[in-house]
Design an enzyme around this catalytic site. Sequence first.
Site, PDB file in Angstrom:
ATOM      1  N   ASP A 282       0.821  -1.206   0.000  1.00  0.00           N
ATOM      2  CA  ASP A 282       0.000   0.000   0.000  1.00  0.00           C
ATOM      3  C   ASP A 282       0.862   1.266   0.000  1.00  0.00           C
ATOM      4  O   ASP A 282       1.959   1.284   0.557  1.00  0.00           O
ATOM      5  CB  ASP A 282      -0.890  -0.024   1.242  1.00  0.00           C
ATOM      6  CG  ASP A 282      -1.966   1.039   1.233  1.00  0.00           C
ATOM      7  OD1 ASP A 282      -2.765   1.052   0.300  1.00  0.00           O
ATOM      8  OD2 ASP A 282      -1.995   1.855   2.180  1.00  0.00           O
ATOM      9  N   GLU A 325       1.333  -0.505  -4.998  1.00  0.00           N
ATOM     10  CA  GLU A 325       0.295   0.458  -5.323  1.00  0.00           C
ATOM     11  C   GLU A 325       0.935   1.846  -5.329  1.00  0.00           C
ATOM     12  O   GLU A 325       1.056   2.501  -4.297  1.00  0.00           O
ATOM     13  CB  GLU A 325      -0.850   0.414  -4.307  1.00  0.00           C
ATOM     14  CG  GLU A 325      -1.994   1.362  -4.631  1.00  0.00           C
ATOM     15  CD  GLU A 325      -2.264   2.400  -3.545  1.00  0.00           C
ATOM     16  OE1 GLU A 325      -3.125   3.263  -3.770  1.00  0.00           O
ATOM     17  OE2 GLU A 325      -1.604   2.365  -2.487  1.00  0.00           O
TER      18      GLU A 325
END
Length: 564
Positions: A282, A325
């Site tokens: 993330d 990401e």
Amino acid sequence: MKNHTKVFIFSLFYLTIACKSESKREETNQSSTTTLTTTKKKPFVWEGANVYFLLTDRFNNGDVSNDNLLNRTKETGKLRGFEGGDIKGIIQKIEEGYFEDLGINAIWFNPVVEQVHESVDEGTGNTYAYHGYWTKDWTKIDPNYGTHEELKQLVDIAHKNGIRILMDVVMNHTGPVTEQDPVWPDAWVRTSPQCTYKNYETAVACTLVKNLPDIKTESDQEVKLPEILINKWKAEGRLEIELAELDIFFTKTGLKKSPKNYIIKWLTDYVRELGVDGYRVDTVKHVEEEAWSVLAKQAKLAFAEWKSKNPDKVLDNNEFYMVGELYGYGIDGKRYYDFGDRKVDYFANGFDSMINFQFKLDAAKLDYETLFSKYSQILSTSLVSKSIMNYISSHDDGDPFDKSRSKTYESATKLLLTPGISQVYYGDETARSLIIEGTEGDATLRSTMNWEAIKSSDTTKTLLLHWQKLGTFRKDHPSIGAGKHTLISQSPYIFSRSYTKNKFSDKVVIGLDLPKGEKTIKINSVFTEGSTLIDRYSGSEATVNQDIATISSDYSIVLLEKKK
């Protein structure tokens, strides 16, 4: 982090699950149609993987007894509380064969570590951490999702069914500060300034949003464990174990006891102990790239250690895999991200693949051939040995490729046949609505999985079968995602994909937008004269005659492979 379940009890439990799984698989195989016949096992190639992304809480409720733990009972905004989905629910669907029938060979689920206990009002109604991105304790599984033992079962059962696990990890921030969830010490986190994204520093050394403390991942200063964490572990009766494991890790690695390295230890424990195959990482651009290099190195070492201790469970010789990401990254031939004052190549800092935020735009404006050839060319040149993960919808993209679900067949065809890794977001395959009345913000993207529609709607069943046919064909042929694309004919539209590595070779011929009924498919010498081919979409067979295969079917798609 330790699994305290007695080995004997766990072994019996796992054996029972395995037996049930095998029995269920036999039933499923007996009822499978010819159009879903799969070929013999082929090597798993990450660059051509078919990944299923799900939010654990919204996917399937396998254990109602954990639905109302930790007193998370305040009224929330619509779809902003816990709905009941859990780790057992994922296990249940693996055992039922749902993922196998869909051609899924890797599952990515949201972070399942313990979340902040209290709710937060973000201006969209009270919100609990059902999504998994508000960490309270990296060393424990959140009770609403399940237990450490159940996570181990999930990994084991997934592997038994040929499915890899991508664990979603957060190293950038803790969860919000609440009365039940105090802020971590200043040596660990910053609570300001908020990111402005004007340059590298204002995108990294800052908090993403208000009240989301940012881990000081740039710091090499040795820090003590937060008192709140020590007291928590003490109350749970595991303080001595956790401290001993930390001493072993830091002694063995020689790393400093800095904030990022504590978190790296806790994250790699899931690899070292359970055999997790990879990470989806993330908020990549909000952490210094050097930190990701350390995480990747330690995760690879942990995976190798798990393999050495579990030789009977090793699936193949693939190394640990990391997908990032990096918000805004798109496949445009560049390996780096430009902050304005600094360019960073994250592929050179531990990442094997990046989520491709550009795919939905390309899928909307490009025809099949332009899309396929573009991606094949870039992946075989500037991104050789790396990959990208394509998606049509996700948990936080408010402008997906097909928000109204009016192009569901095109979504499947473009996503599953485009070079690169495909990411199916739960419900893409069943047209789960992305527009939920009464929701605010991204909650509209996160409704519960529409299992009932599969049972009751013929339209949903037919759509799901389309995703299954393309998905299983993709899974069985690494050439589709990781191979070379070659145009055979523009009209009718026919192309081939080929992949060769380490003495393994794979090739297919595909036709799209073809006339229904009898159709002649030019083979372009991909398959030898006289070869018997199977069209995996219709189940029909054909023999190559003068470099042509004649297929008769009621479909406009042909998926050709050589009959074994």
